[in-house]
Design an enzyme around this catalytic site. Structure first.
Site, mmCIF file in Angstrom:
data_model
loop_
_atom_site.group_PDB
_atom_site.id
_atom_site.type_symbol
_atom_site.label_atom_id
_atom_site.label_comp_id
_atom_site.label_asym_id
_atom_site.label_seq_id
_atom_site.Cartn_x
_atom_site.Cartn_y
_atom_site.Cartn_z
ATOM 1 N N GLY A 11 35.268 84.902 94.842
ATOM 2 C CA GLY A 11 34.808 84.141 96.002
ATOM 3 C C GLY A 11 35.815 83.056 96.355
ATOM 4 C CG ASP A 12 35.022 79.650 96.602
ATOM 5 O OD1 ASP A 12 34.225 79.536 97.545
ATOM 6 O OD2 ASP A 12 34.715 79.432 95.412
ATOM 7 C CE LYS A 15 34.332 85.926 101.101
ATOM 8 N NZ LYS A 15 34.723 85.229 99.872
ATOM 9 C CB ALA A 38 28.277 82.204 101.372
ATOM 10 N N GLY A 39 29.780 79.455 101.440
ATOM 11 C CA GLY A 39 30.153 78.312 102.271
ATOM 12 C C GLY A 39 31.483 78.594 102.933
ATOM 13 C CG HIS A 40 32.506 81.450 105.175
ATOM 14 N ND1 HIS A 40 32.036 82.600 105.735
ATOM 15 C CD2 HIS A 40 32.842 81.761 103.900
ATOM 16 C CE1 HIS A 40 32.083 83.568 104.836
ATOM 17 N NE2 HIS A 40 32.555 83.079 103.710
ATOM 18 C CD GLN A 231 28.135 85.011 97.408
ATOM 19 O OE1 GLN A 231 27.606 86.055 97.666
ATOM 20 N NE2 GLN A 231 27.804 83.888 98.023
ATOM 21 C CB ALA A 306 32.512 75.209 101.113
ATOM 22 C CB THR A 307 27.833 75.846 98.670
ATOM 23 O OG1 THR A 307 28.236 76.802 99.641
ATOM 24 C CG2 THR A 307 26.324 75.802 98.607
ATOM 25 N NE ARG A 310 29.102 74.505 91.340
ATOM 26 C CZ ARG A 310 28.618 75.640 90.864
ATOM 27 N NH1 ARG A 310 28.251 75.735 89.604
ATOM 28 N NH2 ARG A 310 28.481 76.698 91.632
ATOM 29 N N PRO A 311 34.285 70.985 91.432
ATOM 30 C CG PRO A 311 35.125 69.623 89.729
ATOM 31 C CD PRO A 311 33.869 69.964 90.460
ATOM 32 N NE ARG A 312 36.059 76.517 95.724
ATOM 33 C CZ ARG A 312 36.422 76.411 96.999
ATOM 34 N NH1 ARG A 312 37.696 76.382 97.335
ATOM 35 N NH2 ARG A 312 35.512 76.327 97.944
HETATM 36 P P1 IMP Z 1 24.378 82.072 92.611
HETATM 37 O O1 IMP Z 1 24.944 83.026 93.611
HETATM 38 O O2 IMP Z 1 24.037 80.737 93.203
HETATM 39 O O3 IMP Z 1 23.278 82.667 91.809
HETATM 40 O O4 IMP Z 1 25.555 81.757 91.548
HETATM 41 C C1 IMP Z 1 26.056 82.738 90.657
HETATM 42 C C2 IMP Z 1 27.546 82.566 90.445
HETATM 43 O O5 IMP Z 1 28.245 82.875 91.647
HETATM 44 C C3 IMP Z 1 27.970 81.138 90.082
HETATM 45 O O6 IMP Z 1 29.089 81.223 89.208
HETATM 46 C C4 IMP Z 1 28.410 80.550 91.412
HETATM 47 O O7 IMP Z 1 29.336 79.507 91.247
HETATM 48 C C5 IMP Z 1 29.049 81.772 92.043
HETATM 49 N N1 IMP Z 1 29.030 81.719 93.516
HETATM 50 C C6 IMP Z 1 27.976 81.914 94.333
HETATM 51 N N2 IMP Z 1 28.336 81.818 95.619
HETATM 52 C C7 IMP Z 1 29.662 81.551 95.611
HETATM 53 C C8 IMP Z 1 30.622 81.369 96.653
HETATM 54 O O8 IMP Z 1 30.340 81.437 97.845
HETATM 55 N N3 IMP Z 1 31.894 81.121 96.236
HETATM 56 C C9 IMP Z 1 32.264 81.086 94.932
HETATM 57 N N4 IMP Z 1 31.398 81.261 93.932
HETATM 58 C C10 IMP Z 1 30.102 81.495 94.268
#
Ligand code: IMP
Length: 434
Positions: A11-12, A15, A38-40, A231, A306-307, A310-312
């Site tokens: 993810g991230d 996109k 998700a966060g765009h 994701q 973006a959501t 948190r630091p990646r």
């Molecule tokens: P959930 O989708 O909130 O259940 O999270 C499950 C895992 O997917 C966690 O490790 C989240 O950090 C990761 N995750 C969920 N959505 C995103 C996204 O849009 N970008 C990056 N990681 C994500």
């Protein structure tokens, strides 16, 4: 013509920018899985938009947007997003279509998500699992659990008030038992939730439709349809680093089930890959860097969720995982994003394989504990040490950057068609056919 954009990592991958770019030539942009996890982020004419549920194509006035049956919809988040866009003068009428088959995220899903994560992290909790997943806390997992166990509440249920209330009460009764007896938490007030959620029917009503039929008719009319994955492949519940995954299928197969589009309808699958790797939340990440290079990637690339903010976690590009992603998704072309983040590095590494107990692995390990133990095998390339922002032709890239792209192509066995050289919409190299 139906094209699909998928995240090829965790993810991230950036996109949002690629969807935005390709939306110019699309009539419809459709989302097929995930939810407000998700966060765009998009910056257009100096205005920053963060979208969680509505496809980013909405920012192009000619584009119609679909939220498919595979998405789990938090009506509160959806209403906030619609209001935010309307405040910026972006109208949704006749442009947003929501599947009546999509499932709803309810307040108990978010509470259960948080309670499970808390219990998994607590040292002495009776329900302790090995590790918290590090979810976004948006209720995604619990909503998909209800869907699969056939107790979920769908958009179509909102349209029949008495049935909706009946289902809601049954589900809240069950959720309250779990919350209070298993997780030692507060119970929810069913009446208050019923009152709040009953308002959504009239507000969502104008957008609800049979999106499967809508897309089918659009295809027959020769419309250009862009499918937008959220994701990434390595977070896929089937193909990712299970159990540290999301609860849906971000991979290309999810687009068919999540929209009711046959796999044969999709003619192009574009995988988006960042020039390095990031991951938010817990779980194996073979190329993660715990040193100053990792810090540099985070600060130069501004790697914060973006959501959730948190630091990646950051690391070198994992071409072994990318190759796996190309296979699982059937990626026909790649878009490499954020290459400019590597501008200042003397050396750039690419992981070409994993070694376990001295032995090179042939396939992606299925066991997360094994994946935690693999050693990445690196190839070291020379950095280009010059800013790439603003470069819009492949020939203008420094030779070192061209070598980096060529190695990605060789290792992944997919052609790189798009290269993003800065967050700016215009700073994008689009290469012609083969
Ligand atoms: P959930 O989708 O909130 O259940 O999270 C499950 C895992 O997917 C966690 O490790 C989240 O950090 C990761 N995750 C969920 N959505 C995103 C996204 O849009 N970008 C990056 N990681 C994500």
């Amino acid at each position: 013509m139906v094209s699909l954009i998928v995240g090829a990592q965790w993810g991230d991958e950036g996109k949002g920018k690629i969807v935005d770019l390709l939306s110019r030539d699309a009539d419809i942009v459709a989302r097929y899985q995930g939810g407000a996890n998700a966060g765009h982020t998009l910056v257009i004419d100096g205005t920053k938009y963060v979208l969680h549920l509505i496809p980013s194509g909405i920012l192009h006035s000619h584009v119609q947007c679909v939220i498919g049956n595979g998405v789990v919809i938090d009506p509160v988040a959806l209403m906030e997003e619609i209001s935010m866009l309307e405040q910026h003068g972006i109208s949704m009428h006749g442009r947003l279509f929501i599947s009546h088959r999509a499932h709803l995220i309810m307040p108990y899903h978010k509470l259960l998500d948080a309670a499970r994560e808390k219990a998994a992290s607590a040292k002495d909790a009776p329900t302790k699992r090995k590790h918290a997943i590090g979810t976004t806390g948006r209720g995604i997992g619990p909503a998909y659990i209800d869907k699969v166990s056939r107790t979920g509440i769908r958009i179509v249920d909102l349209l029949d008030r008495s049935r909706f209330i009946e289902k809601l009460r049954t589900n809240i009764r069950e959720a309250n038992m779990l919350l209070s007896q298993v997780y030692d938490g507060e119970e929810l007030d069913a009446d208050a939730i019923a009152d709040e959620y009953c308002q959504f029917d009239t507000r969502i009503d104008p957008y609800i439709t049979d999106t499967t039929l809508f897309l089918h008719e659009a295809r027959r009319a020769g419309k250009r349809i862009l499918l937008e994955g959220a994701q990434g492949a390595m977070l896929d519940v089937d193909h990712g680093t299970y159990p540290f995954v999301t609860s849906s299928n971000p991979t290309s197969g999810g687009a068919s089930t999540g929209l009711g589009l046959p796999p044969t309808a999709i003619s192009c699958i574009l995988g988006v890959v960042k020039a390095y790797s990031t991951r938010v939340g817990n779980g194996p990440f073979p190329t993660e860097l715990h040193d100053s290079i990792g810090e540099q990637l985070r600060s130069i690339g501004y790697e914060f969720g973006a959501t959730t903010g948190r630091p990646r976690r950051c690391g070198w590009l994992d071409a072994f995982a990318l190759r796996y992603s190309v296979i699982v998704n059937g990626i026909t072309e790649l878009a490499v994003t954020k290459i400019d983040v590597l501008d200042s590095f003397d050396e750039i590494k690419i992981c070409t394989g994993y070694r376990l107990n001295g032995k090179l692995q042939r396939t992606m390990p299925a066991d997360a504990e094994v994946l935690e133990r693999v050693e990445p095998v690196y190839e070291v390339l020379r950095g280009w040490k010059t800013p790439l922002a603003g470069i819009r032709r492949y020939e203008d890239l420094p030779q070192e950057a061209q070598i980096f792209i060529a190695r990605i192509e060789e290792l992944s066995e997919a052609r790189v068609r798009i290269i993003s050289t800065s967050p700016d919409r215009a700073d994008t190299i689009v290469r012609d056919g083969q």
